[in-house]
Scaffold this active site. Structure first.
Site, PDB file in Angstrom:
ATOM      1  N   MET A   1     -17.824 -20.633  34.867  1.00 53.51           N
ATOM      2  CA  MET A   1     -19.096 -19.917  34.870  1.00 53.51           C
ATOM      3  C   MET A   1     -19.822 -20.104  33.538  1.00 53.51           C
ATOM      4  O   MET A   1     -19.216 -20.019  32.464  1.00 53.51           O
ATOM      5  CB  MET A   1     -18.869 -18.424  35.118  1.00 53.51           C
ATOM      6  CG  MET A   1     -18.351 -18.104  36.513  1.00 53.51           C
ATOM      7  SD  MET A   1     -19.475 -18.623  37.830  1.00 53.51           S
ATOM      8  CE  MET A   1     -20.846 -17.497  37.548  1.00 53.51           C
TER       9      MET A   1
ATOM     10  N   GLN B   1     -18.049 -24.951  44.393  1.00 52.27           N
ATOM     11  CA  GLN B   1     -17.150 -23.818  44.574  1.00 52.27           C
ATOM     12  C   GLN B   1     -17.937 -22.608  45.058  1.00 52.27           C
ATOM     13  O   GLN B   1     -18.935 -22.218  44.445  1.00 52.27           O
ATOM     14  CB  GLN B   1     -16.410 -23.440  43.291  1.00 52.27           C
ATOM     15  CG  GLN B   1     -15.369 -22.342  43.595  1.00 52.27           C
ATOM     16  CD  GLN B   1     -14.593 -21.873  42.385  1.00 52.27           C
ATOM     17  OE1 GLN B   1     -15.152 -21.308  41.466  1.00 52.27           O
ATOM     18  NE2 GLN B   1     -13.289 -22.104  42.408  1.00 52.27           N
TER      19      GLN B   1
ATOM     20  N   CYS C   1     -10.849 -15.844  40.707  1.00 52.79           N
ATOM     21  CA  CYS C   1     -11.617 -15.196  39.642  1.00 52.79           C
ATOM     22  C   CYS C   1     -11.309 -13.701  39.608  1.00 52.79           C
ATOM     23  O   CYS C   1     -11.404 -13.027  40.632  1.00 52.79           O
ATOM     24  CB  CYS C   1     -13.107 -15.424  39.851  1.00 52.79           C
ATOM     25  SG  CYS C   1     -14.129 -14.667  38.556  1.00 52.79           S
TER      26      CYS C   1
ATOM     27  N   LYS D   1      -8.949 -22.658  45.715  1.00 55.83           N
ATOM     28  CA  LYS D   1      -8.456 -22.499  44.342  1.00 55.83           C
ATOM     29  C   LYS D   1      -7.972 -21.070  44.194  1.00 55.83           C
ATOM     30  O   LYS D   1      -8.727 -20.119  44.396  1.00 55.83           O
ATOM     31  CB  LYS D   1      -9.540 -22.795  43.310  1.00 55.83           C
ATOM     32  CG  LYS D   1      -9.022 -22.787  41.866  1.00 55.83           C
ATOM     33  CD  LYS D   1     -10.104 -23.205  40.873  1.00 55.83           C
ATOM     34  CE  LYS D   1      -9.524 -23.390  39.470  1.00 55.83           C
ATOM     35  NZ  LYS D   1      -9.037 -22.135  38.866  1.00 55.83           N
TER      36      LYS D   1
ATOM     37  N   HIS E   1      -3.976 -22.095  39.942  1.00 61.12           N
ATOM     38  CA  HIS E   1      -3.913 -21.634  38.553  1.00 61.12           C
ATOM     39  C   HIS E   1      -2.572 -20.918  38.405  1.00 61.12           C
ATOM     40  O   HIS E   1      -2.346 -19.886  39.035  1.00 61.12           O
ATOM     41  CB  HIS E   1      -5.080 -20.689  38.258  1.00 61.12           C
ATOM     42  CG  HIS E   1      -5.172 -20.275  36.823  1.00 61.12           C
ATOM     43  ND1 HIS E   1      -6.367 -19.981  36.215  1.00 61.12           N
ATOM     44  CD2 HIS E   1      -4.232 -20.107  35.870  1.00 61.12           C
ATOM     45  CE1 HIS E   1      -6.155 -19.648  34.956  1.00 61.12           C
ATOM     46  NE2 HIS E   1      -4.856 -19.709  34.735  1.00 61.12           N
TER      47      HIS E   1
ATOM     48  N   ASN F   1      -3.314 -26.082  37.617  1.00 59.40           N
ATOM     49  CA  ASN F   1      -4.372 -25.659  36.704  1.00 59.40           C
ATOM     50  C   ASN F   1      -3.837 -24.527  35.843  1.00 59.40           C
ATOM     51  O   ASN F   1      -2.945 -23.799  36.241  1.00 59.40           O
ATOM     52  CB  ASN F   1      -5.600 -25.208  37.531  1.00 59.40           C
ATOM     53  CG  ASN F   1      -6.663 -24.505  36.710  1.00 59.40           C
ATOM     54  OD1 ASN F   1      -7.040 -23.366  36.986  1.00 59.40           O
ATOM     55  ND2 ASN F   1      -7.184 -25.160  35.692  1.00 59.40           N
TER      56      ASN F   1
ATOM     57  N   GLY G   1      -4.013 -23.550  31.375  1.00 58.83           N
ATOM     58  CA  GLY G   1      -3.396 -23.824  30.085  1.00 58.83           C
ATOM     59  C   GLY G   1      -3.094 -25.276  29.796  1.00 58.83           C
ATOM     60  O   GLY G   1      -2.262 -25.566  28.930  1.00 58.83           O
TER      61      GLY G   1
ATOM     62  N   GLY H   1      -9.613 -27.066  32.301  1.00 56.39           N
ATOM     63  CA  GLY H   1     -10.734 -26.169  32.144  1.00 56.39           C
ATOM     64  C   GLY H   1     -11.308 -26.232  30.751  1.00 56.39           C
ATOM     65  O   GLY H   1     -12.027 -27.155  30.383  1.00 56.39           O
TER      66      GLY H   1
END
Length: 338
Positions: A15, A66, A96, A135, A167, A207, A209, A230
């Site tokens: 975002m 997305q 999110c 995701k 993630h 996904n 780190g 990311g």
């Protein structure tokens, strides 16, 4: 030579960061990486300004939209619109953790409603021919990740979903901010590796780190199908210049940051001519020379001068000159005495 599937390396939806200008910059660094938009709610796609929300330069392919939402019919309509606009993939956000997203009953809180997610994905799948992906997190709050992750994946797979970006952290919906949720919950990469081993027919992208290309290659060596970067890809954008050679196995030279600026210049010129402020684009360039002499001057010039009315390519040129000057000074200092 390795496979060329776009999902093998992707840049995460972020975002306020991965807007159309950012994606065009990332594309000049890597021809192969799959690029994602910021999350856009299904309601905004259906009812909002589609040119503003969905428009993108055709040079960005492959690019995925997305979506955020939890209404199957609305998501299906939004996905169909995305396909009509030329997107190569549509992805549902189930990761999110922000309060705003929770209040809308989408994002990470959907980890608690795997049947609803599967219903949403079935509707999207029925509406489009492009890939429909998910995701997600490995769980939220007090969920057992081994149960929550597999439950979500299995229900979505039964609905026809073949590709998942995971993630590898839980999200804590109460007590942690979205920023803290990107750092504090511990990473569990082995669980994602296990998901791939036990569901070998699915495409699993890891996904969370991942600091750079070396780490991405380690993850691929552990069996996952792809890696999504990311913040590292944003703050140290220059690392993307290695991706086509190192991750996709192409016989190409890496794209250094100077070459990236030159390749991005035509896009900058077109957008400036169309009235886009330089700062809307140059803000995404701040990490290009990360770790090099002159990086601080590069950031300062783009930040201070790039926001001024009428700022144009001359600002980028001054910032480049500052980097070249700093590099020349380093070479002079380190050159052996005659």
């Amino acid at each position: 030579m390795t496979r060329f599937e776009p999902h093998r390396f992707s840049v995460a939806p972020m975002m306020d960061w991965t807007d159309r200008h950012c994606r065009s910059l990332h594309r000049v660094l890597s021809r192969r990486a799959l690029l994602y938009t910021e999350m856009v709610t299904s309601g905004a796609v259906v009812h909002g300004d589609r040119e503003k929300l969905l428009g993108f330069d055709p040079g960005q392919h492959p690019v995925a939209l997305q979506l955020g939402g939890s209404d199957p019919a609305e998501l299906a309509l939004a996905a169909r619109i995305a396909e009509d606009w030329g997107y190569d993939e549509v992805n549902l956000n189930v990761g999110c953790p922000s309060d705003r997203v929770q209040s809308g009953r989408f994002g990470a809180c959907l980890m608690r409603e795997p049947d609803l997610v599967a219903e949403c994905m079935a509707a999207i799948k029925a509406a489009v021919k492009i890939p429909a992906t998910v995701k997600c997190r490995i769980g939220v709050d007090d969920q057992d990740p081994e149960e929550s992750l597999f439950a979500l994946v299995d229900r979505c797979a039964a609905a026809g979903v073949e590709s998942f970006v995971v993630h590898a952290r839980k999200a804590w919906l109460q007590g942690l901010s979205p920023k803290e949720n990107r750092d504090i919950p511990p990473l569990d990469y082995p669980l994602v590796y296990r998901l791939k081993r036990e569901r070998p027919n699915l495409t699993i992208v890891i996904n969370g780190g991942v600091p750079g290309v070396d780490a991405a290659l380690e993850h691929l060596a552990n069996g996952v199908d792809g890696v999504m970067l990311g913040r590292a890809a944003y703050h140290e954008a220059g690392l993307l210049g290695e991706v086509d050679r190192r991750v996709f196995g192409e016989a190409v030279e890496d794209v250094d940051s100077f070459a990236a600026v030159e390749r991005y210049r035509p896009y900058l010129a077109r957008e400036l001519a169309a009235g886009t402020p330089l700062a809307a684009m140059s803000r995404h360039m701040l990490g290009l020379f990360h770790g090099l002499p002159g990086a601080r001057a590069w950031r300062r010039i783009l930040t201070v001068e790039g926001v001024k009315a009428g700022a144009g390519l001359e600002v980028v040129d001054r910032a480049l000159d500052a980097v070249r000057l700093a590099l020349a000074a380093r070479e002079e200092r380190t050159a052996p005495a005659a």
